[in-house]
Design an enzyme around this catalytic site. Structure first.
Site, short mmCIF file in Angstrom:
data_model
loop_
_atom_site.label_atom_id
_atom_site.label_comp_id
_atom_site.label_asym_id
_atom_site.label_seq_id
_atom_site.Cartn_x
_atom_site.Cartn_y
_atom_site.Cartn_z
N HIS A 173 -9.04 -5.56 -38.00
CA HIS A 173 -8.54 -6.74 -38.71
C HIS A 173 -9.50 -7.08 -39.84
O HIS A 173 -10.71 -6.88 -39.72
CB HIS A 173 -8.45 -7.94 -37.76
CG HIS A 173 -7.65 -7.70 -36.52
ND1 HIS A 173 -8.19 -7.11 -35.40
CD2 HIS A 173 -6.35 -7.95 -36.23
CE1 HIS A 173 -7.26 -7.01 -34.46
NE2 HIS A 173 -6.13 -7.52 -34.94
N ALA A 218 0.63 -9.04 -31.52
CA ALA A 218 0.85 -10.31 -30.84
C ALA A 218 0.96 -11.36 -31.93
O ALA A 218 0.20 -11.33 -32.90
CB ALA A 218 -0.34 -10.61 -29.94
N SER A 275 -2.86 -6.77 -30.02
CA SER A 275 -3.73 -7.42 -29.02
C SER A 275 -3.11 -7.35 -27.63
O SER A 275 -1.98 -7.81 -27.42
CB SER A 275 -3.93 -8.89 -29.39
OG SER A 275 -4.82 -8.99 -30.46
N ASN A 280 2.82 -17.04 -28.18
CA ASN A 280 2.63 -18.51 -28.17
C ASN A 280 3.52 -19.12 -29.24
O ASN A 280 3.95 -18.43 -30.16
CB ASN A 280 1.16 -18.86 -28.46
CG ASN A 280 0.69 -18.29 -29.78
OD1 ASN A 280 0.43 -17.08 -29.89
ND2 ASN A 280 0.62 -19.13 -30.79
N MET A 313 -2.35 -11.97 -37.68
CA MET A 313 -3.46 -11.69 -38.59
C MET A 313 -3.60 -10.19 -38.86
O MET A 313 -4.70 -9.68 -39.06
CB MET A 313 -4.77 -12.23 -37.98
CG MET A 313 -4.69 -13.68 -37.55
SD MET A 313 -6.13 -14.13 -36.56
CE MET A 313 -5.54 -15.65 -35.76
N SER A 314 -2.48 -9.47 -38.83
CA SER A 314 -2.57 -8.01 -38.96
C SER A 314 -1.29 -7.44 -39.56
O SER A 314 -0.50 -8.15 -40.17
CB SER A 314 -2.81 -7.40 -37.58
OG SER A 314 -1.65 -7.50 -36.78
N HIS A 347 -8.64 -4.90 -27.65
CA HIS A 347 -8.51 -3.72 -28.52
C HIS A 347 -9.56 -2.70 -28.08
O HIS A 347 -10.73 -2.78 -28.48
CB HIS A 347 -8.72 -4.11 -29.99
CG HIS A 347 -7.62 -4.98 -30.54
ND1 HIS A 347 -6.58 -4.51 -31.30
CD2 HIS A 347 -7.40 -6.31 -30.39
CE1 HIS A 347 -5.77 -5.50 -31.62
NE2 HIS A 347 -6.25 -6.60 -31.08
N TYR A 376 -10.45 -10.02 -40.63
CA TYR A 376 -11.39 -11.08 -40.24
C TYR A 376 -12.62 -10.54 -39.49
O TYR A 376 -13.61 -11.24 -39.33
CB TYR A 376 -10.70 -12.17 -39.41
CG TYR A 376 -10.14 -11.71 -38.08
CD1 TYR A 376 -10.96 -11.45 -36.99
CD2 TYR A 376 -8.77 -11.53 -37.91
CE1 TYR A 376 -10.45 -11.02 -35.77
CE2 TYR A 376 -8.23 -11.10 -36.69
CZ TYR A 376 -9.08 -10.85 -35.64
OH TYR A 376 -8.57 -10.40 -34.45
N GLU A 377 -12.53 -9.28 -39.02
CA GLU A 377 -13.70 -8.68 -38.36
C GLU A 377 -14.77 -8.31 -39.40
O GLU A 377 -15.87 -7.91 -39.03
CB GLU A 377 -13.29 -7.42 -37.60
CG GLU A 377 -12.42 -7.70 -36.39
CD GLU A 377 -11.88 -6.42 -35.77
OE1 GLU A 377 -12.63 -5.77 -35.03
OE2 GLU A 377 -10.71 -6.06 -36.03
N HIS A 396 -7.05 -17.00 -27.60
CA HIS A 396 -6.86 -15.55 -27.53
C HIS A 396 -6.60 -15.08 -26.09
O HIS A 396 -5.83 -14.14 -25.87
CB HIS A 396 -8.08 -14.84 -28.13
CG HIS A 396 -7.91 -13.36 -28.30
ND1 HIS A 396 -6.89 -12.80 -29.05
CD2 HIS A 396 -8.62 -12.30 -27.82
CE1 HIS A 396 -6.98 -11.48 -29.01
NE2 HIS A 396 -8.02 -11.15 -28.26
#
Ligand SMILES: O=P(O)(O)O[C@H]1O[C@H](CO)[C@@H](O)[C@H]1O
Ligand SMILES: Nc1nc2[nH]cnc2c(=O)[nH]1
Length: 291
Positions: free
Chosen positions: A88, A118, A35, A245, A221-222, A66, A90-91, A259
């Protein structure tokens, strides 16, 4: 293609053949940009680039930060291919779609995968903006049975039961550390354990505490699916997390992550990451003569 989720060898080959017919570049190294880290592709010379929507069989990026472009080019004389944007789970993509490009890269002749992402930090000693060299990962979806290697094994790519200890190449990790030292940035470079969760929500406090107790240094998440598939087909793997973060671990903490903030921090470290990845590729041992 058989069904929505089942991809066969010919599907990967068709996409690889199309790409080979569109570019003279024959990459040995593939880079997946996390990201906000798409600028890693900007350093490539003599670029040939393709929108994902123009590449037969390629999934589409839907996440901000992306771009959805595949860029071929030269970095310090080494031929690379760079994904400006990853996919990802979640997409809504199946894990075979998420990892589709990795097997295509294998068929292009790639033997080294560099993954970036990230991530939020759990480790108390980490700060926002730190770069974490990934030593190992915990793949939560994988432990729960969501694995891109599920289904009939394609022996042309690799073995049914691939080992995963030592999946992040030790000599590349050391090389990256030494490069960071010579760049004078060691003070914000870490080495640690990345954990993949499904997302798309960020962690609750209780989840953050759980991950912390498990020894997770950074969460995202990746990455784990691409790494599994690359290692399964014999690629050498190197990974970097940019700590964008701190994951909130206290009920007293009113901070929340979003995000946009993640993308902001990615931008802040983009130049350092670009120099680090370029230098790493330049020092890597690669046989650049064959397709
Ligand atoms: O892992 P990358 O693609 O860098 O993206 C990370 O950043 C996004 C959340 O801000 C999530 O997609 C997370 O996985
Ligand atoms: N799961 C997760 N993914 C991230 N990607 C960037 N930051 C984070 C985070 O704090 N948690």
């Amino acid at each position: 293609m058989h069904s929505k989720d089942q991809i066969c060898h010919e599907d990967y080959q068709r996409t690889a053949d199309w790409l080979l017919s569109q570019t003279q570049h024959r990459p040995k190294v593939a880079i997946i940009c996390g990201s906000g880290l798409g600028m890693l592709a900007d350093a490539l010379k003599c670029q040939d680039s393709f929108k994902y929507s123009d590449i037969p069989g390629f999934p589409q990026s839907t996440v901000k930060g992306h771009a959805g472009r595949l860029v071929f080019g030269e970095l310090k004389g080494k031929t690379c291919v760079c994904m400006q944007g990853r996919f990802h789970m979640y997409e809504g993509h199946s894990l075979s779609k998420v990892t589709f490009p990795v097997r295509v890269f294998k068929l292009l002749g790639v033997d080294t995968l560099i993954v970036t992402n990230a991530a939020g930090s759990l480790a108390d000693s980490y700060s926002c903006g730190d770069i974490m060299i990934i030593r190992d990962h915990i793949n939560f979806p994988g432990l729960a049975g969501l694995n891109p290697l599920n289904g009939p094994n394609d022996d042309k790519f690799g073995t049914r039961f691939p080992p995963m200890s030592g999946v992040y190449d030790k000599s590349l990790r050391k090389m990256a550390f030494d490069i960071c030292k010579s760049m004078g940035v060691s003070q914000y470079v870490q080495e640690g354990v990345y954990c993949m969760v499904g997302g798309p929500n960020f962690e609750t406090v209780a989840e953050a505490r759980l991950l912390h107790r498990l020894g997770v240094d950074a969460v995202g998440m990746s990455t784990a699916p691409e790494v599994l598939v690359a290692s399964h087909c014999g690629m050498r793997v190197f990974g970097l997390s940019l700590i964008t973060n701190k994951v909130v671990k206290s009920y007293e903490d009113n901070e929340t992550v979003n995000h946009e903030a993640v993308l902001e921090v990615s931008k802040m470290r983009s130049e350092t990451l670009q120099v680090l990845v370029t230098e790493l590729i330049s020092q890597m041992d690669i046989n650049n003569n064959t397709a």
